[in-house]
Enzyme design. Structure first.
Site, PDB file in Angstrom:
ATOM      1  N   GLY A 135      -5.838  -2.212   2.027  1.00 35.94           N
ATOM      2  CA  GLY A 135      -5.495  -2.336   0.610  1.00 35.94           C
ATOM      3  C   GLY A 135      -6.505  -1.578  -0.223  1.00 35.94           C
ATOM      4  O   GLY A 135      -7.392  -0.914   0.303  1.00 35.94           O
ATOM      5  N   ALA A 136      -6.350  -1.704  -1.529  1.00 33.47           N
ATOM      6  CA  ALA A 136      -7.268  -1.011  -2.415  1.00 33.47           C
ATOM      7  C   ALA A 136      -8.607  -1.717  -2.421  1.00 33.47           C
ATOM      8  O   ALA A 136      -9.660  -1.112  -2.433  1.00 33.47           O
ATOM      9  CB  ALA A 136      -6.696  -0.973  -3.818  1.00 33.47           C
ATOM     10  N   GLU A 137      -8.556  -3.036  -2.378  1.00 31.61           N
ATOM     11  CA  GLU A 137      -9.752  -3.812  -2.607  1.00 31.61           C
ATOM     12  C   GLU A 137     -10.375  -4.283  -1.301  1.00 31.61           C
ATOM     13  O   GLU A 137     -11.585  -4.438  -1.199  1.00 31.61           O
ATOM     14  CB  GLU A 137      -9.363  -5.028  -3.469  1.00 31.61           C
ATOM     15  CG  GLU A 137     -10.455  -5.573  -4.272  1.00 31.61           C
ATOM     16  CD  GLU A 137     -10.480  -7.083  -4.187  1.00 31.61           C
ATOM     17  OE1 GLU A 137     -11.523  -7.626  -4.564  1.00 31.61           O
ATOM     18  OE2 GLU A 137      -9.507  -7.692  -3.739  1.00 31.61           O
ATOM     19  N   ALA A 138      -9.534  -4.546  -0.316  1.00 27.67           N
ATOM     20  CA  ALA A 138     -10.033  -5.096   0.939  1.00 27.67           C
ATOM     21  C   ALA A 138      -9.177  -4.601   2.090  1.00 27.67           C
ATOM     22  O   ALA A 138      -8.035  -4.188   1.895  1.00 27.67           O
ATOM     23  CB  ALA A 138      -9.989  -6.625   0.889  1.00 27.67           C
TER      24      ALA A 138
ATOM     25  N   ASP B 242      -3.419 -12.034 -10.099  1.00 29.12           N
ATOM     26  CA  ASP B 242      -2.752 -10.870  -9.490  1.00 29.12           C
ATOM     27  C   ASP B 242      -1.421 -11.300  -8.901  1.00 29.12           C
ATOM     28  O   ASP B 242      -1.171 -11.138  -7.712  1.00 29.12           O
ATOM     29  CB  ASP B 242      -3.654 -10.255  -8.418  1.00 29.12           C
ATOM     30  CG  ASP B 242      -3.144  -8.894  -7.957  1.00 29.12           C
ATOM     31  OD1 ASP B 242      -2.283  -8.317  -8.644  1.00 29.12           O
ATOM     32  OD2 ASP B 242      -3.612  -8.414  -6.910  1.00 29.12           O
TER      33      ASP B 242
ATOM     34  N   LYS C  82      -4.747 -17.859  15.490  1.00 28.26           N
ATOM     35  CA  LYS C  82      -4.398 -16.586  14.855  1.00 28.26           C
ATOM     36  C   LYS C  82      -5.017 -16.581  13.457  1.00 28.26           C
ATOM     37  O   LYS C  82      -4.885 -17.575  12.722  1.00 28.26           O
ATOM     38  CB  LYS C  82      -2.889 -16.471  14.681  1.00 28.26           C
ATOM     39  CG  LYS C  82      -2.119 -16.111  15.924  1.00 28.26           C
ATOM     40  CD  LYS C  82      -0.681 -15.916  15.481  1.00 28.26           C
ATOM     41  CE  LYS C  82       0.251 -15.622  16.629  1.00 28.26           C
ATOM     42  NZ  LYS C  82       1.632 -15.497  16.146  1.00 28.26           N
TER      43      LYS C  82
ATOM     44  N   LYS D 245      -3.621  -3.986   7.162  1.00 28.74           N
ATOM     45  CA  LYS D 245      -3.373  -3.287   5.908  1.00 28.74           C
ATOM     46  C   LYS D 245      -4.683  -2.866   5.282  1.00 28.74           C
ATOM     47  O   LYS D 245      -5.624  -3.644   5.176  1.00 28.74           O
ATOM     48  CB  LYS D 245      -2.611  -4.225   4.944  1.00 28.74           C
ATOM     49  CG  LYS D 245      -2.536  -3.720   3.523  1.00 28.74           C
ATOM     50  CD  LYS D 245      -1.101  -3.634   3.008  1.00 28.74           C
ATOM     51  CE  LYS D 245      -1.034  -3.091   1.591  1.00 28.74           C
ATOM     52  NZ  LYS D 245      -0.755  -1.660   1.503  1.00 28.74           N
TER      53      LYS D 245
END
Lengths: 342, 222
Positions: free
Chosen positions: B16-19, B130, B30, B14
């Site tokens: 994301g916006a931040e990472a 968050d 894993k 993914k």
């Protein structure tokens, strides 16, 4: 006064915007042409907007601006199919003045009255002017700072300020710094100019809380440094902008990543800022989204956005009887159904 | 032992916006590699400050959350210069998806357990910062695992606890608008069961205060 299905296919809507310091009148055709967009702004002698004085101003210029708009559009009052007004959110006295003008026009001409949500109108005129379909919208102005996107019948709020608005933050700082209105330019433009000459980055509070952000601490800290007199004003303007814009950009990027939409729309008075535009352009590219800025005359408060949103609402039969057309000072964007979007 | 430099065969899960989140294998396990990539839109100084701060604080808070009784992924490795955290890969499903598919009773139970965990964090002086249903996973063992403490902090003030729950409410409103009220009531029910009625009432009152402070809220006082 009844909603007429035939009229819904062709006609003209006159829209009145008066939620804050601008009194604007726009005229839109039912197929989305803007024929007129006139406005007269109240400029305070000192300080911020005084609601009573703003309302007095609106009352004084109302007939002039309505006539200018009709003239520009080249239509007669009798040709209007409906009249829309900004029903909220905003300052009570200002909103009531615009609402009164709209009620008078509605009852004199015998045409339906349409109440429009100010924030929805900003998004809708932005979509009309830029051609975007389904954007994540950052709406930043003197009274609003929010990130919205359409989801199941409404514009949902994916982030917003927990306290003051971005434009308000910049305006108050500018006034504290003794900056004056230049003709036709908001105080934010003065900060943008000075920021270009900023060299030193001063660290200030950066407050993002989940989807939301807070600007009041940033303003307090920047103002305190200003009063101490140890920093150059240019450096403070630069640092204030960088912090505040980074916060709204981070929140917008979060909404973009979360909703996975393909378009980003920037609107509101602060949309004119080139630095903010550049930041949003970067995140849009990173997420393969198309970035659009609403042209300035349609990004600041304006009558055309009310007229166009009035058309959208009217076509769905959303008219309001005069005796129920009270203004709604706290009408959040996520409380409004937008049935015209599928 | 693998270092951040040597971890390869990563798959982007993914952005994301931040990472960015990568799936990887770390010493045979894993793992998730969370990389806070530099953001070119903000000044270098601010960018580094934000990324370093969050990279250091997130694992600390995740560790303390465990002491508070809340499940979080195990931290395998932290590299501040790379602003990278390698952590346990949690099997299971995001609460966001589960809530959408769940029946009324199941929703109540899930949300109640979220409320219990949030209360455990708050009681221990931790703020998540968050709280969204994307940041919670139901593990196969039936535990609600909390992720993404990047915006969290150590703080015992009523104000920050109120904001924490207010943000969860807002996240429910935007993501689960069909039944957010019912979900939030269940969260509060779980929250109350840990902190007791009196303390919980104080936090609710704080939430109401925070909401009245917001822009264009109907309940706001003049």
């Amino acid at each position: 006064m009844r909603y007429d299905r035939k009229l819904a296919l062709s006609g003209f809507c006159l829209g009145i915007e008066s939620s804050a310091d601008d009194f604007g009148v726009g005229i839109a055709t039912f197929n989305g042409e803007i024929l007129a967009n006139k406005s007269d702004g109240y400029i305070p002698a000192e300080g911020g907007i005084h609601p009573r004085e703003a309302a007095r101003h609106h009352g004084e210029v109302a007939d002039k601006v309505v006539n200018e708009a009709l003239q520009e559009a080249g239509i007669k009052p009798a040709e209007l199919s409906c009249v829309a007004f900004s029903q909220g959110p905003g300052l009570g006295p200002s909103l009531r003045t615009g609402a009164t003008v709209a009620r008078v026009i509605s009852s004199y001409l015998g045409i339906p009255l349409v109440g429009v949500n100010h924030s929805v109108a900003h998004i809708e005129i932005g979509k009309l002017q830029t051609g975007v379909q389904d954007p994540v919208t950052l709406y930043v102005s003197g009274g609003n700072t929010m990130v919205t996107a359409f989801e199941s019948g409404r514009y949902r709020v994916f982030g917003e300020t927990l306290d003051i608005a971005l434009g308000n933050c910049l305006d108050v700082f500018a006034r504290e710094a003794g900056l004056k209105h230049k003709k036709g330019l908001p105080l934010g433009a003065a900060i943008e100019q000075l920021a270009l000459e900023g060299e030193k980055f001063v660290s200030l509070p950066y407050v993002v809380k989940g989807m939301d952000l807070s600007l009041s601490g940033l303003l307090t800290a920047a103002t305190a440094l200003l009063q101490k007199g140890e920093c150059r004003l240019e450096d403070l303007c630069y640092s204030l902008q960088e912090h505040a814009f980074s916060m709204v950009t981070e929140v917008t990027e979060r909404a973009l990543a979360h909703t996975e939409k393909r378009e980003v729309l920037l609107t509101g008075g602060v949309a004119a800022n080139k630095r903010l535009q550049a930041m949003l352009n970067i995140i849009s590219e990173e997420h393969d989204a198309k970035f659009s800025v609403v042209p300035l005359q349609f990004a600041t408060d304006n009558g055309a956005m009310i007229a166009w949103t009035g058309v959208l609402a009217f076509r769905h039969g959303l008219v309001v009887p005069i005796d129920e057309s009270y203004v709604k000072l706290r009408w959040r964007v996520d409380k409004v159904d937008v049935p015209w979007i599928q | 032992m693998d270092t951040v430099d040597k971890v390869n065969q990563t798959v982007l899960l993914k952005k994301g916006a931040e990472a960015s989140l990568f799936f990887t294998v770390w010493n045979g396990r894993k793992a998730i590699m969370k990389v806070r990539v530099p953001k070119s839109y903000r000044p270098l100084a601010l960018d580094e400050q934000i990324r370093i701060y969050r990279t250091i604080h997130e694992p600390q808070l995740m560790h303390e959350a465990k002491a508070a009784g809340v499940s979080t992924p195990l931290i395998y490795m932290v590299s501040v210069p790379h602003s990278t955290i390698i952590m346990e890969y949690i099997e299971g499903e995001q609460i966001k998806h589960l809530l959408k598919a769940a029946g009324k009773h199941e929703r109540h139970e899930l949300c109640r357990r979220i409320g219990i965990s949030v209360a455990q964090l708050h009681r221990y002086g931790l703020i998540h910062g968050d709280l969204t249903t994307s940041n919670m996973i139901l593990s196969p063992e039936g535990k609600v695992v909390f992720l993404d403490f990047g915006l969290g902090e150590k703080n015992s003030e009523l104000e920050t606890q109120g904001v924490d729950l207010h943000l969860l409410k807002r996240a429910l409103q935007s993501t689960h608008f069909q039944f957010w009220e019912e979900c939030f009531q269940s969260v509060l029910c779980g929250y109350r069961s840990v902190l007791g009625l009196e303390m919980a009432e104080k936090v609710y009152e704080k939430i109401r205060q925070i909401e009245r402070r917001g822009r264009y809220v109907e309940e706001r006082k003049q």
